[in-house]
Design a protein around this motif. Structure first.
Motif, PDB file in Angstrom:
ATOM      1  N   LYS A   1      12.640  11.388   6.230  1.00 32.01           N
ATOM      2  CA  LYS A   1      11.645  10.321   6.120  1.00 32.01           C
ATOM      3  C   LYS A   1      12.017   9.298   5.052  1.00 32.01           C
ATOM      4  O   LYS A   1      11.789   8.101   5.230  1.00 32.01           O
ATOM      5  N   LEU A   2      12.571   9.754   3.938  1.00 30.47           N
ATOM      6  CA  LEU A   2      12.975   8.805   2.899  1.00 30.47           C
ATOM      7  C   LEU A   2      14.105   7.905   3.377  1.00 30.47           C
ATOM      8  O   LEU A   2      14.102   6.698   3.103  1.00 30.47           O
ATOM      9  N   ALA A   3      15.065   8.477   4.096  1.00 29.35           N
ATOM     10  CA  ALA A   3      16.150   7.651   4.640  1.00 29.35           C
ATOM     11  C   ALA A   3      15.593   6.631   5.624  1.00 29.35           C
ATOM     12  O   ALA A   3      15.965   5.443   5.603  1.00 29.35           O
ATOM     13  N   LYS A   4      14.686   7.057   6.474  1.00 33.47           N
ATOM     14  CA  LYS A   4      14.044   6.139   7.427  1.00 33.47           C
ATOM     15  C   LYS A   4      13.217   5.083   6.693  1.00 33.47           C
ATOM     16  O   LYS A   4      13.215   3.912   7.076  1.00 33.47           O
ATOM     17  N   LEU A   5      12.515   5.493   5.639  1.00 26.39           N
ATOM     18  CA  LEU A   5      11.695   4.565   4.872  1.00 26.39           C
ATOM     19  C   LEU A   5      12.548   3.446   4.283  1.00 26.39           C
ATOM     20  O   LEU A   5      12.198   2.266   4.386  1.00 26.39           O
TER      21      LEU A   5
ATOM     22  N   GLY B   1       3.780   1.164  10.775  1.00 24.04           N
ATOM     23  CA  GLY B   1       3.538   0.618  12.106  1.00 24.04           C
ATOM     24  C   GLY B   1       4.800   0.409  12.909  1.00 24.04           C
ATOM     25  O   GLY B   1       4.789   0.505  14.140  1.00 24.04           O
ATOM     26  N   GLY B   2       5.901   0.140  12.226  1.00 23.17           N
ATOM     27  CA  GLY B   2       7.164  -0.092  12.923  1.00 23.17           C
ATOM     28  C   GLY B   2       8.091   1.108  12.957  1.00 23.17           C
ATOM     29  O   GLY B   2       9.246   0.998  13.357  1.00 23.17           O
ATOM     30  N   SER B   3       7.586   2.269  12.554  1.00 25.80           N
ATOM     31  CA  SER B   3       8.467   3.435  12.429  1.00 25.80           C
ATOM     32  C   SER B   3       8.540   4.310  13.669  1.00 25.80           C
ATOM     33  O   SER B   3       9.279   5.294  13.682  1.00 25.80           O
ATOM     34  N   GLY B   4       7.757   3.988  14.675  1.00 28.05           N
ATOM     35  CA  GLY B   4       7.748   4.840  15.862  1.00 28.05           C
ATOM     36  C   GLY B   4       7.203   6.225  15.583  1.00 28.05           C
ATOM     37  O   GLY B   4       7.568   7.188  16.251  1.00 28.05           O
ATOM     38  N   GLY B   5       6.363   6.348  14.567  1.00 25.02           N
ATOM     39  CA  GLY B   5       5.764   7.641  14.239  1.00 25.02           C
ATOM     40  C   GLY B   5       6.555   8.461  13.234  1.00 25.02           C
ATOM     41  O   GLY B   5       6.107   9.529  12.834  1.00 25.02           O
ATOM     42  N   ASP B   6       7.722   7.977  12.800  1.00 21.20           N
ATOM     43  CA  ASP B   6       8.527   8.732  11.832  1.00 21.20           C
ATOM     44  C   ASP B   6       7.914   8.742  10.437  1.00 21.20           C
ATOM     45  O   ASP B   6       8.026   9.722   9.703  1.00 21.20           O
ATOM     46  N   ILE B   7       7.273   7.627  10.059  1.00 20.26           N
ATOM     47  CA  ILE B   7       6.729   7.471   8.716  1.00 20.26           C
ATOM     48  C   ILE B   7       5.235   7.182   8.813  1.00 20.26           C
ATOM     49  O   ILE B   7       4.830   6.293   9.549  1.00 20.26           O
ATOM     50  N   SER B   8       4.446   7.909   8.031  1.00 18.44           N
ATOM     51  CA  SER B   8       3.011   7.621   7.970  1.00 18.44           C
ATOM     52  C   SER B   8       2.742   6.746   6.749  1.00 18.44           C
ATOM     53  O   SER B   8       3.536   6.711   5.800  1.00 18.44           O
ATOM     54  N   VAL B   9       1.611   6.063   6.772  1.00 25.55           N
ATOM     55  CA  VAL B   9       1.210   5.254   5.625  1.00 25.55           C
ATOM     56  C   VAL B   9       1.072   6.163   4.404  1.00 25.55           C
ATOM     57  O   VAL B   9       1.520   5.818   3.306  1.00 25.55           O
ATOM     58  N   ALA B  10       0.493   7.326   4.583  1.00 23.81           N
ATOM     59  CA  ALA B  10       0.283   8.265   3.468  1.00 23.81           C
ATOM     60  C   ALA B  10       1.617   8.704   2.862  1.00 23.81           C
ATOM     61  O   ALA B  10       1.754   8.746   1.635  1.00 23.81           O
ATOM     62  N   PHE B  11       2.606   9.028   3.706  1.00 25.50           N
ATOM     63  CA  PHE B  11       3.915   9.435   3.170  1.00 25.50           C
ATOM     64  C   PHE B  11       4.514   8.298   2.363  1.00 25.50           C
ATOM     65  O   PHE B  11       5.018   8.502   1.254  1.00 25.50           O
ATOM     66  N   CYS B  12       4.491   7.100   2.919  1.00 23.70           N
ATOM     67  CA  CYS B  12       5.051   5.932   2.247  1.00 23.70           C
ATOM     68  C   CYS B  12       4.380   5.715   0.896  1.00 23.70           C
ATOM     69  O   CYS B  12       5.053   5.569  -0.129  1.00 23.70           O
TER      70      CYS B  12
ATOM     71  N   SER C   1      -3.243  -6.408  -6.930  1.00 26.52           N
ATOM     72  CA  SER C   1      -2.345  -7.177  -6.065  1.00 26.52           C
ATOM     73  C   SER C   1      -1.032  -6.444  -5.858  1.00 26.52           C
ATOM     74  O   SER C   1      -0.458  -6.482  -4.781  1.00 26.52           O
ATOM     75  N   THR C   2      -0.554  -5.748  -6.908  1.00 31.24           N
ATOM     76  CA  THR C   2       0.674  -4.982  -6.757  1.00 31.24           C
ATOM     77  C   THR C   2       0.446  -3.812  -5.809  1.00 31.24           C
ATOM     78  O   THR C   2       1.252  -3.554  -4.933  1.00 31.24           O
ATOM     79  N   ASP C   3      -0.662  -3.092  -6.012  1.00 27.18           N
ATOM     80  CA  ASP C   3      -0.978  -1.986  -5.120  1.00 27.18           C
ATOM     81  C   ASP C   3      -1.144  -2.491  -3.693  1.00 27.18           C
ATOM     82  O   ASP C   3      -0.704  -1.852  -2.754  1.00 27.18           O
ATOM     83  N   SER C   4      -1.776  -3.656  -3.549  1.00 27.38           N
ATOM     84  CA  SER C   4      -1.985  -4.157  -2.199  1.00 27.38           C
ATOM     85  C   SER C   4      -0.659  -4.558  -1.565  1.00 27.38           C
ATOM     86  O   SER C   4      -0.500  -4.426  -0.361  1.00 27.38           O
ATOM     87  N   PHE C   5       0.321  -5.015  -2.372  1.00 24.15           N
ATOM     88  CA  PHE C   5       1.640  -5.295  -1.798  1.00 24.15           C
ATOM     89  C   PHE C   5       2.259  -4.006  -1.266  1.00 24.15           C
ATOM     90  O   PHE C   5       2.737  -3.953  -0.137  1.00 24.15           O
ATOM     91  N   MET C   6       2.240  -2.963  -2.096  1.00 27.14           N
ATOM     92  CA  MET C   6       2.810  -1.687  -1.670  1.00 27.14           C
ATOM     93  C   MET C   6       2.046  -1.142  -0.467  1.00 27.14           C
ATOM     94  O   MET C   6       2.651  -0.675   0.497  1.00 27.14           O
ATOM     95  N   ASP C   7       0.715  -1.209  -0.524  1.00 28.81           N
ATOM     96  CA  ASP C   7      -0.088  -0.728   0.600  1.00 28.81           C
ATOM     97  C   ASP C   7       0.231  -1.516   1.868  1.00 28.81           C
ATOM     98  O   ASP C   7       0.382  -0.937   2.944  1.00 28.81           O
ATOM     99  N   GLY C   8       0.311  -2.825   1.736  1.00 29.19           N
ATOM    100  CA  GLY C   8       0.645  -3.664   2.891  1.00 29.19           C
ATOM    101  C   GLY C   8       2.019  -3.343   3.433  1.00 29.19           C
ATOM    102  O   GLY C   8       2.227  -3.269   4.655  1.00 29.19           O
ATOM    103  N   ALA C   9       2.970  -3.142   2.529  1.00 35.70           N
ATOM    104  CA  ALA C   9       4.328  -2.791   2.943  1.00 35.70           C
ATOM    105  C   ALA C   9       4.325  -1.448   3.671  1.00 35.70           C
ATOM    106  O   ALA C   9       4.984  -1.289   4.705  1.00 35.70           O
ATOM    107  N   CYS C  10       3.575  -0.487   3.146  1.00 40.75           N
ATOM    108  CA  CYS C  10       3.518   0.836   3.783  1.00 40.75           C
ATOM    109  C   CYS C  10       2.877   0.761   5.165  1.00 40.75           C
ATOM    110  O   CYS C  10       3.329   1.427   6.098  1.00 40.75           O
TER     111      CYS C  10
END
Length: 191
Positions: free
Chosen positions: A178-182, A44-55, A30-39
């Motif tokens: 990317k970290l600042a954007k994240l 999705g809202g980053s305009g391409g700046d952040i990927s799920v994998a980077f997050c 459930s914790t991993d799924s929270f982080m995964d969901g957050a990522c």
């Protein structure tokens, strides 16, 4: 103790251990799924700046992410990652300028590195205020400072291209940006 009661105690402890292990696995999932969901949300809202994998890669590099239950919790982790990255990058720049490795005062690479040195000093100077703003729930202030940090690092990287010199900090600049954007995106989701 008889054989039957000994087997009963053993079975009890086995079942208890199995329940504890299952409970821990469910909590981790459930914790991993929270982080995964957050990522997924942030990417999705980053305009391409952040990927799920980077997050995922960034946040999972710090064990505190496993206990995160809010975007704010993840933002605190990402602020610390940003600080660590900016600190090591500034040290690398300082070393490059100090050891010079053939750099000449006033040449394009030296000027770009000096500009980047100032940019990273500014990022690091802003970090305590960003951390405090996140802790205090003043997300717009933190986001504004993070956007300035991301812009300064982006300008640092672009300076090499404008000067037609090979950029020695591309990976570091990309991670810092990317970290600042994240962090900013996590805070946006928290508000």
């Amino acid at each position: 103790m008889t054989m039957a009661s000994s087997n009963g105690v053993t079975a009890f402890f086995f079942l208890f251990a199995l329940l504890v292990a299952t409970s821990q696995a469910q909590l981790a999932a459930s914790t991993d799924s929270f982080m995964d969901g957050a990522c997924k949300t942030v990417a999705g809202g980053s305009g391409g700046d952040i990927s799920v994998a980077f997050c995922r890669d960034a946040l999972s590099s710090d064990g505190r992410s496993l206990n995160a239950s809010s975007y704010r919790d993840l933002a605190v982790v990402a602020v610390d990652l940003l600080t660590s990255n900016a600190t090591s990058t500034k040290s690398k720049i300082d070393s490059m300028l100090h050891d010079d490795g053939g750099l000449r005062p006033g040449d394009a690479t030296t000027r770009c590195l000096q500009s980047c040195q100032e940019a990273y000093a500014g990022v690091l100077q802003a970090q305590p205020g960003i951390f405090y703003s996140v802790q205090a729930g003043r997300f717009p202030e933190a986001t504004s400072a993070l956007e300035k940090s991301a812009g300064a690092v982006e300008e640092c990287e672009n300076g090499f291209g404008k000067s037609n010199v090979a950029p020695p900090l591309t990976e570091e600049d990309d991670d810092t940006f990317k970290l600042a954007k994240l962090v900013a995106l996590l805070l946006h989701e928290e508000s």
